[in-house]
Design an enzyme around this catalytic site. Structure first.
Site, PDB file in Angstrom:
ATOM      1  NE  ARG A 140      -3.080   0.039   3.215  1.00 34.73           N
ATOM      2  CZ  ARG A 140      -3.809   0.000   4.329  1.00 34.73           C
ATOM      3  NH1 ARG A 140      -4.441  -1.119   4.652  1.00 34.73           N
ATOM      4  NH2 ARG A 140      -3.914   1.040   5.113  1.00 34.73           N
ATOM      5  NE  ARG A 180      -1.869   4.390   7.589  1.00 33.28           N
ATOM      6  CZ  ARG A 180      -1.546   3.146   7.300  1.00 33.28           C
ATOM      7  NH1 ARG A 180      -0.410   2.878   6.689  1.00 33.28           N
ATOM      8  NH2 ARG A 180      -2.349   2.169   7.621  1.00 33.28           N
TER       9      ARG A 180
HETATM   10  P1  AP5 Z   1      -3.686  -5.397   9.322  1.00 29.87           P
HETATM   11  O1  AP5 Z   1      -4.653  -6.446   9.756  1.00 29.87           O
HETATM   12  O2  AP5 Z   1      -3.695  -5.021   7.870  1.00 29.87           O
HETATM   13  O3  AP5 Z   1      -3.783  -4.108  10.261  1.00 29.87           O
HETATM   14  P2  AP5 Z   1      -4.888  -2.973  10.347  1.00 29.87           P
HETATM   15  O4  AP5 Z   1      -5.041  -2.614  11.779  1.00 29.87           O
HETATM   16  O5  AP5 Z   1      -6.116  -3.367   9.598  1.00 29.87           O
HETATM   17  O6  AP5 Z   1      -4.086  -1.842   9.617  1.00 29.87           O
HETATM   18  P3  AP5 Z   1      -4.565  -0.747   8.585  1.00 29.87           P
HETATM   19  O7  AP5 Z   1      -3.306  -0.061   8.140  1.00 29.87           O
HETATM   20  O8  AP5 Z   1      -5.398  -1.339   7.496  1.00 29.87           O
HETATM   21  O9  AP5 Z   1      -5.358   0.165   9.460  1.00 29.87           O
HETATM   22  P4  AP5 Z   1      -5.646   1.621   9.159  1.00 29.87           P
HETATM   23  O10 AP5 Z   1      -6.640   1.867  10.202  1.00 29.87           O
HETATM   24  O11 AP5 Z   1      -4.527   2.562   9.097  1.00 29.87           O
HETATM   25  O12 AP5 Z   1      -6.027   1.587   7.631  1.00 29.87           O
HETATM   26  P5  AP5 Z   1      -7.398   1.624   6.876  1.00 29.87           P
HETATM   27  O13 AP5 Z   1      -7.267   0.717   5.752  1.00 29.87           O
HETATM   28  O14 AP5 Z   1      -8.554   1.497   7.811  1.00 29.87           O
HETATM   29  O15 AP5 Z   1      -2.220  -5.909   9.744  1.00 29.87           O
HETATM   30  C1  AP5 Z   1      -1.075  -5.178   9.407  1.00 29.87           C
HETATM   31  C2  AP5 Z   1       0.079  -6.151   9.051  1.00 29.87           C
HETATM   32  O16 AP5 Z   1       0.425  -6.897  10.218  1.00 29.87           O
HETATM   33  C3  AP5 Z   1      -0.300  -7.196   7.984  1.00 29.87           C
HETATM   34  O17 AP5 Z   1       0.802  -7.407   7.166  1.00 29.87           O
HETATM   35  C4  AP5 Z   1      -0.640  -8.452   8.784  1.00 29.87           C
HETATM   36  O18 AP5 Z   1      -0.362  -9.619   8.056  1.00 29.87           O
HETATM   37  C5  AP5 Z   1       0.269  -8.307   9.991  1.00 29.87           C
HETATM   38  N1  AP5 Z   1      -0.324  -8.859  11.215  1.00 29.87           N
HETATM   39  C6  AP5 Z   1      -1.610  -8.721  11.630  1.00 29.87           C
HETATM   40  N2  AP5 Z   1      -1.788  -9.331  12.806  1.00 29.87           N
HETATM   41  C7  AP5 Z   1      -0.571  -9.873  13.150  1.00 29.87           C
HETATM   42  C8  AP5 Z   1      -0.107 -10.612  14.268  1.00 29.87           C
HETATM   43  N3  AP5 Z   1      -0.934 -10.947  15.262  1.00 29.87           N
HETATM   44  N4  AP5 Z   1       1.205 -10.967  14.295  1.00 29.87           N
HETATM   45  C9  AP5 Z   1       2.039 -10.643  13.283  1.00 29.87           C
HETATM   46  N5  AP5 Z   1       1.658  -9.944  12.187  1.00 29.87           N
HETATM   47  C10 AP5 Z   1       0.365  -9.551  12.136  1.00 29.87           C
HETATM   48  O19 AP5 Z   1      -7.389   3.154   6.399  1.00 29.87           O
HETATM   49  C11 AP5 Z   1      -6.417   3.630   5.485  1.00 29.87           C
HETATM   50  C12 AP5 Z   1      -6.612   5.111   5.279  1.00 29.87           C
HETATM   51  O20 AP5 Z   1      -7.933   5.355   4.736  1.00 29.87           O
HETATM   52  C13 AP5 Z   1      -6.539   5.999   6.527  1.00 29.87           C
HETATM   53  O21 AP5 Z   1      -5.217   6.348   6.836  1.00 29.87           O
HETATM   54  C14 AP5 Z   1      -7.384   7.210   6.061  1.00 29.87           C
HETATM   55  O22 AP5 Z   1      -6.650   8.041   5.194  1.00 29.87           O
HETATM   56  C15 AP5 Z   1      -8.497   6.550   5.265  1.00 29.87           C
HETATM   57  N6  AP5 Z   1      -9.666   6.207   6.092  1.00 29.87           N
HETATM   58  C16 AP5 Z   1     -10.193   4.952   6.272  1.00 29.87           C
HETATM   59  N7  AP5 Z   1     -11.266   5.002   7.080  1.00 29.87           N
HETATM   60  C17 AP5 Z   1     -11.434   6.307   7.419  1.00 29.87           C
HETATM   61  C18 AP5 Z   1     -12.358   6.990   8.250  1.00 29.87           C
HETATM   62  N8  AP5 Z   1     -13.347   6.333   8.888  1.00 29.87           N
HETATM   63  N9  AP5 Z   1     -12.225   8.340   8.405  1.00 29.87           N
HETATM   64  C19 AP5 Z   1     -11.253   9.007   7.788  1.00 29.87           C
HETATM   65  N10 AP5 Z   1     -10.328   8.425   6.974  1.00 29.87           N
HETATM   66  C20 AP5 Z   1     -10.419   7.080   6.796  1.00 29.87           C
END
Ligand code: AP5
Length: 267
Positions: free
Chosen positions: A194, A205
């Site tokens: 990403r 972030r």
């Molecule tokens: P993963 O499960 O992908 O983590 P995550 O918490 O879902 O991380 P995100 O980066 O997706 O969260 P985010 O909140 O920043 O992004 P979002 O997509 O919502 O795991 C991460 C990694 O770790 C993976 O490689 C996985 O394999 C590994 N892993 C997981 N668990 C593990 C474990 N137990 N042990 C080892 N490894 C592990 O949002 C992206 C962007 O969209 C935001 O920055 C913003 O710009 C926008 N956005 C989205 N929603 C909103 C909103 N409601 N309001 C405003 N802006 C928004």
């Protein structure tokens, strides 16, 4: 049941024009939860595991915005392309845009299997809007899970993450590597890194998340909905902890309902 692999979330991705190909059957008590926590803490990974376990649909605003990026420019509104620009730099997308996208998909809140909200709400304004929508739809949240992990582990998780361009499945180059390099185990799609997983965007972030998550924790804690779950360890271990927290809430809720009924009967 592998509900996650059956539900393609088309209604969530395409809005009113989309129809999911496999909806779960109506459950007696569909699970309706919100996942909170810093970027990279593992919300998406846990949402996928919980979705398989409970049949609830994984509703991620991040996946929704990334999917919108793949639409052709005629389908992309001005609001959407401006949202993608915020996202690229790691900043939060303005509430009005996120809310517009979520409201257009309010049918997903009535999913017969329930839902797991990942990445929404992210601000108090979004939490208040969600509350009004839930009241209007006569629905209630069962729980809000807040995943906790030290910042150093979060950065390691984000920098090694790879995501499927097709089905959005999440992998990690060391902790959850795909069987074949750059290829999704689930659908054979291409894995990519990403844009917002670059070091500069990660820092933005993490700061944005610190500012926005604390008030949400207070908001849901005051409503008695919050459970904190340590996110260290293998994904399956974290999932078991989360399920235990959900089950504990369910037992307490049933006990409260029982004692409420007993007091009414005693009147
Ligand atoms: P993963 O499960 O992908 O983590 P995550 O918490 O879902 O991380 P995100 O980066 O997706 O969260 P985010 O909140 O920043 O992004 P979002 O997509 O919502 O795991 C991460 C990694 O770790 C993976 O490689 C996985 O394999 C590994 N892993 C997981 N668990 C593990 C474990 N137990 N042990 C080892 N490894 C592990 O949002 C992206 C962007 O969209 C935001 O920055 C913003 O710009 C926008 N956005 C989205 N929603 C909103 C909103 N409601 N309001 C405003 N802006 C928004």
């Amino acid at each position: 049941m592998d509900a996650q692999s059956q539900n393609d979330r088309v209604a969530w991705f395409r809005g009113r024009i989309g129809k999911c190909s496999h909806l779960p059957g109506r459950l007696n008590r569909p699970l309706r939860v919100v996942l909170l926590g810093a970027p990279g803490v593992g919300k998406g990974t846990q949402a996928a595991l919980l979705s398989r376990r409970y049949g609830a649909c994984h509703l991620s605003t991040g996946d929704l915005l990334r999917e919108a990026k793949t639409q052709n420019s005629r389908e992309q509104t001005l609001a959407l392309s401006s949202a993608l620009n915020y996202m690229r730099h790691g900043a939060l997308v303005p509430d009005t845009i996120v809310w517009q996208l979520v409201r257009e998909r309010s049918g997903c809140f009535q999913c017969p299997g329930g839902f797991i909200l990942d990445g929404f709400p992210r601000t108090l304004a979004q939490a208040a809007a969600l509350q009004h929508l839930m009241e209007a739809e006569a629905l209630q949240l069962d729980a809000v899970i807040n995943f906790e992990l030290p910042a150093s582990e979060i950065v390691a998780r984000l920098s090694g993450r790879r995501t499927c361009a097709n089905c959005k499945a999440v992998f990690h180059i060391t902790s959850q590597p795909p069987q074949f390099a750059d290829t999704c185990d689930r659908c054979g799609g291409v894995l990519y890194q990403r844009e917002d997983d670059r070091a500069k965007a990660i820092a933005v972030r993490l700061q944005a998340s610190e500012r926005s998550t604390a008030p949400l924790i207070d908001f849901y804690s005051a409503k008695g909905l919050l459970s904190s779950v340590p996110a260290a360890g293998e994904p399956d271990q974290v999932c078991l902890r989360t399920m235990a927290a959900l089950e504990e809430r369910e037992v307490n809720r049933a006990a409260e309902a029982h004692s409420g009924n007993a007091s009414v009967a005693a009147l």
